[in-house]
Design a protein around this motif. Structure first.
Motif, PDB file in Angstrom:
ATOM      1  N   HIS A  64      49.379 187.453  22.714  1.00 14.98           N
ATOM      2  CA  HIS A  64      50.011 186.403  22.883  1.00 14.98           C
ATOM      3  C   HIS A  64      49.905 185.604  24.019  1.00 14.98           C
ATOM      4  O   HIS A  64      49.672 184.239  24.038  1.00 14.98           O
ATOM      5  N   PRO A  67      46.208 183.810  24.168  1.00 10.81           N
ATOM      6  CA  PRO A  67      45.887 182.775  23.400  1.00 10.81           C
ATOM      7  C   PRO A  67      46.862 181.406  23.589  1.00 10.81           C
ATOM      8  O   PRO A  67      46.438 180.423  23.409  1.00 10.81           O
ATOM      9  N   LEU A  68      47.962 181.671  23.981  1.00 14.28           N
ATOM     10  CA  LEU A  68      48.960 180.604  24.180  1.00 14.28           C
ATOM     11  C   LEU A  68      48.522 179.835  25.375  1.00 14.28           C
ATOM     12  O   LEU A  68      48.449 178.536  25.532  1.00 14.28           O
ATOM     13  N   LEU A  69      47.940 180.422  26.501  1.00 14.95           N
ATOM     14  CA  LEU A  69      47.504 179.746  27.671  1.00 14.95           C
ATOM     15  C   LEU A  69      46.293 178.891  27.277  1.00 14.95           C
ATOM     16  O   LEU A  69      46.305 177.688  27.784  1.00 14.95           O
ATOM     17  N   GLN A  70      45.686 179.392  26.343  1.00 18.95           N
ATOM     18  CA  GLN A  70      44.644 178.704  26.081  1.00 18.95           C
ATOM     19  C   GLN A  70      44.868 177.326  25.220  1.00 18.95           C
ATOM     20  O   GLN A  70      44.273 176.340  25.563  1.00 18.95           O
TER      21      GLN A  70
END
Lengths: 649, 275
Positions: A64, A67-70
């Motif tokens: 989670h 991927p979100l931070l990216q």
């Protein structure tokens, strides 16, 4: 005062970490190091931030967070668990942003201890789970309840039932959907108040309905009431209501609860059954009437035949060749008379018109009479009769004539249904309170399935043509009827076809001694007879004339008339001392004849004899009122008549 | 219900062959956005959300049907039947690789090639097999998921300060992550991470490319090796990446490996513009 930003970074009230996008830690403040028990040198460039996470959190980081931070360049308030150097876990909230320089990308992370929050959350999760579980239980219960309600509703609907309640506090009526459907109403609002509901009741049932419920309320009992309820189509439904009231602790009625059942179909069926029963009873009555009429119609012609036979008998001395004719006719007329008498008796029993003349009777005596009258028939069939009678008298409160009839019928029956040369046994004995009369034979027997119906009228075993012995199947029905009239019982037993039969009659005994039987009247010789002028009025010419002939033999002077008015006219000239009048006459009836005769001076004291077909008390009373001195039932027993004539002064 | 609505099917590009992209746990079809446009230049690309994820119909989430990955495999077969005329090239990430595996065994005629991105047939260690985790690790993961799905946590929203790299994606992404019903996510997590599909591997005769990251914490290299050894027609390409989502972190490397594989494949795939 300004604080050095380095100091602020180092001692900030949160853990601050800078790492490369792959996770390698490049900077970490003292707060962060202290919280996890590491020194800066152990962390910086030595490990990745993920390696400080617990396995679960690392997993989460992969699926989670990373991927979100990216994708969005930042995440906030992620709850992550980190591993302390000592091994225990430290839950922390993390905010992260990705910061880009020209050459590199770095992630800035801020950690906050979330031990309390974590435990609160855990509590919350637990609470939520438990709520969810209760909710799901509740839902399940509700579903079950709903399902049960559906089943119940189906049951209630198919039983054509409905629920009705009356809240006393609000004075409101509540009806179930099923009751609405039964009455065709669309909304329970239409019957919300008692007045509205009462409007639906049949006006004749309303007060009974209210009173019944009121009674149940005041007596704290269940109520049960039948009433008619109006369907919206205008049709009346027959309903049955059952229920009870519910009370508060002071005993005040709060609610009346009722189940209403549509019993229209049942009512219809009951009505149909009642009308069918009525029809059946009417048919049965007509049958009895027909049989009674048939009996009378058959018996009437027997009277002149019997009279003629009597006349023949008187000629036998002069014409001996007549004996053979006479005897044949006499035997057969006797047989027909017997059958017709039985038929009449049976119909009298079923019409309730047979009257018993009870007195104390010794069964032994009855048996002797019965044996005497059947002896000839039994001997003709070459049967052996074995008789076993008790030494002591067995006393019953009974009608002696009927008792003889019972025994005669049983013995005749046994003789009839036993092939020639059989054995018939009659045994009588006393058993506690009962006299037992048992007749057995070695005859054709009774099949098992017929045993229960053998006492019904016309229950012949096989069609008459196939049998050597005739009969209408009346004998046993008559015996059964007579036994019952004497509060007794009769049972038939048989081992089967050709294995003989046994009939057992039980009658209650009494302790009283038999009254002395009035001694047989010794007939006075005919020579003592004083000749009389006798007028016979009967529309049956043969009967009148043959009776006339017979009486003329005894020296009487006879005139005959065939209707009432004619009778009166003849009487006026003939001035008879005795008048024998039929009641059923074509013009005026016999009663009228008697009345009119009595009005004449000369006839005030002549002897009037009524002859009726129906020997009922009522008939006798009517005859008496009309002025008759004596009453005879058809066919007139000649010897009785002679005895009466002899008595007349 | 129509499968388009059920699985939020999106079709982009047009080609003689069809590529179906299937996302992994906790994600949605938006995760394919770095590679989908490139694929759409050559293929008809079908994107969809697993039921319970993204913009799929949550109402269709049947706890019984989706209690095993077979439920998702049967959905996939329905999608291919509905959308594609011929067999497809199936690309599945993580748990979707296992879904593709099961579907390709059930209906091999619908699969031309299969590309598994960071697959793992079984996350839990068993005897000699190293899946990478113990059962208690997985329990812990489920707990973390649960914590972060609590109502007050806006964990997936960007922090207030700092500009997001691609602001246009932010809202959409957040929605697709957060929309997931926590109960469904929990159930899906258990179905995904407790699944063991190792027995299916030898039964798959579809040509398969396994793309594995060199240092994937979730699917360690031992898993890739095991799969290569077990599957009859598999090839393994190792990508230099330490994540679990190479299609996001190194999309170009990912695409290159995929095209290389498809170019040399028999039967050949006519690619217009090989990169």
């Amino acid at each position: 005062m300004f604080v050095n930003t380095d100091t602020l970074f180092t001692n900030a009230p949160c853990g601050l970490v800078v790492c490369e996008t792959k996770g390698t830690i490049t900077q970490a403040n003292d707060t962060f190091c202290k919280w996890l028990g590491y020194s800066q040198t152990e962390l910086i460039r030595q490990c990745s931030i993920q390696s400080l996470f617990t396995i679960g959190s690392r997993f989460y980081h992969h699926t989670h967070w990373a991927p979100l931070l990216q994708l969005q360049g930042s995440v906030s308030e992620v709850l992550i668990e980190l591993s302390h150097r000592q091994g225990h876990t430290v839950p922390m909230l993390v905010n992260a942003i990705r910061h880009k320089t020209d050459t590199m990308s770095y992630d800035y992370l801020a950690f906050f201890i979330a031990a309390d929050r974590k435990s609160y959350e855990q509590e919350l999760v637990k609470a939520r789970n438990s709520v969810e579980k209760s909710l799901s239980n509740l839902r399940q219960t509700q579903e079950q309840l709903k399902e049960n309600q559906t089943f119940l509703s189906v049951a209630i609907r198919s039983a054509r039932m409905g629920i009705w309640t009356h809240e006393r506090a609000t004075n409101q009526i509540q009806v179930s959907q099923e009751l609405l459907q039964l009455t065709g109403l669309t909304s329970s609002e239409d019957v919300k108040y008692p007045d509205q509901f009462i409007q639906l009741l049949h006006p004749k049932d309303a007060s009974e309905f209210e009173q019944t419920i009121q009674r149940a309320i005041s007596h704290h009992t269940e109520f049960e009431v039948e009433f008619r309820l109006k369907h919206t189509s205008g049709k009346w439904l027959s309903m049955e209501g059952r229920g009870h009231a519910i009370y508060d602790e002071n005993g005040t009625c709060i609610t009346v609860f009722g189940v209403f059942i549509d019993i229209s179909e049942r009512k219809k069926a009951e009505k149909a059954l009642a009308s069918a029963n009525q029809q059946l009873a009417a048919t049965d009555r007509k049958k009895d009437e027909f049989l009674a009429t048939l009996g009378h119609e058959l018996r009437n012609p027997l009277a002149p035949i019997r009279n003629v036979l009597e006349i023949m008998h008187r000629h036998i001395e002069q014409h001996s060749e007549l004996k053979w004719y006479h005897d044949i006719l006499d035997r057969h007329v006797s047989q027909v008379t017997h059958i017709v008498d039985d038929l009449l008796e049976v119909t009298r029993i079923s019409q309730g018109r047979l009257e018993l003349r009870k007195c104390a009777v010794d069964v032994n005596e009855t048996a002797k009479t019965a044996i005497e009258s059947t002896r000839l028939f039994i001997e003709e069939s070459q049967h052996t009769l074995q008789v076993s009678l008790p030494e002591q008298p067995v006393i019953l409160e009974a009608d002696p004539t009927r008792m003889t009839q019972i025994l005669v019928n049983l013995l005749t029956n046994a003789a009839k249904y036993t092939p020639p040369g059989g054995t018939i046994t009659l045994s009588i004995f006393e058993d506690t309170d009962s006299a037992i009369i048992r007749v057995t034979d070695t005859g054709i027997g009774i099949p098992q399935e017929k045993l229960s119906t053998i006492f019904n009228m016309f229950s012949q075993l096989t069609p008459a043509l196939e049998r050597a012995q005739g009969g209408l199947g009346i004998g046993l029905a008559l015996v059964h009827g007579l036994v019952e009239m004497h509060q007794g019982s009769i049972k038939a037993k048989s081992e089967g076809i050709d294995l003989g039969s046994e009939f057992e009659v039980r009658l209650p005994v009494t302790q009283t001694q038999p009254t002395d039987k009035p001694s047989e009247q010794i007939p006075t010789p005919d020579s003592d007879l004083i000749p009389k002028k006798i007028l016979i009025i009967d529309d049956n010419v043969d009967a009148a004339e043959s009776l006339g002939f017979l009486l003329e033999f005894d020296g009487h002077t006879i005139e005959c008339a065939n209707c009432g008015l004619d009778g009166l006219k003849v009487a006026e000239d003939f001035r008879p001392e005795v008048v024998l009048s039929d009641i059923g006459l074509p013009d005026i009836n016999g009663y009228e004849v008697a009345k009119r005769l009595r009005e004449r001076d000369w006839a005030a004291s002549i002897y009037l004899v009524a002859i009726t077909g129906w020997g009922q008390k009522k008939d006798k009373l009517l005859a008496q009122e009309a002025g008759f001195d004596q009453h005879f039932t058809k066919p007139v027993d000649f010897s009785e008549l002679k005895a009466v004539l002899r008595e007349i002064e | 219900m129509n499968v388009y609505l059920r699985n939020n099917i999106k079709i982009i590009g047009k080609g003689s062959h069809t590529v179906v992209l299937s996302h992994g746990f906790g994600c949605s079809q938006t995760m394919w956005r770095y590679i989908a446009p490139a694929l759409a230049k050559h293929f008809t690309v079908i994107l969809y959300d697993l039921v319970g994820s993204g913009e799929s119909s949550l109402a269709m989430y049947d706890y019984q049907k989706y209690d095993t990955l077979d439920g998702y495999a049967s959905d996939l077969l329905e999608i291919i039947d509905e959308v594609s005329d011929g067999p497809v090239i199936f690309v599945g990430h993580s748990v979707s690789a296992s879904i593709g595996l099961l579907a390709s065994i059930a209906r091999p005629d619908l699969f031309l090639y299969q590309i598994m991105v960071s697959p793992s047939p079984c996350f839990i260690n068993h005897d000699d097999y190293v899946g990478g985790f113990s059962a208690s690790d997985i329990e812990q993961l489920c707990e973390t998921l649960d914590s972060n799905y609590l109502g007050w946590s806006s964990s997936m929203a960007p922090v207030m300060m700092g500009a997001p790299e691609r602001p246009e994606l932010t809202e959409e992404l957040t929605n697709s992550f957060c929309r997931t019903d926590p109960k469904i996510a929990q159930h899906f997590a258990r179905v995904t991470f407790f699944a063991d599909n190792r027995a299916a591997l030898p039964q798959c005769f579809t040509d398969t490319l396994i793309l594995q990251c060199s240092a994937d914490f979730i699917a360690p290299s031992s898993v890739g090796e095991y799969m290569l050894a077990t599957m009859p027609k598999a090839e393994l390409v190792l990508l230099n990446d330490d994540g679990h989502c190479p299609h996001m972190s190194t999309p170009d490397a990912c695409l290159k490996a995929m095209f290389n594989y498809l170019n040399k494949a028999t039967p050949p795939i006519g690619l217009r513009n090989v990169c």
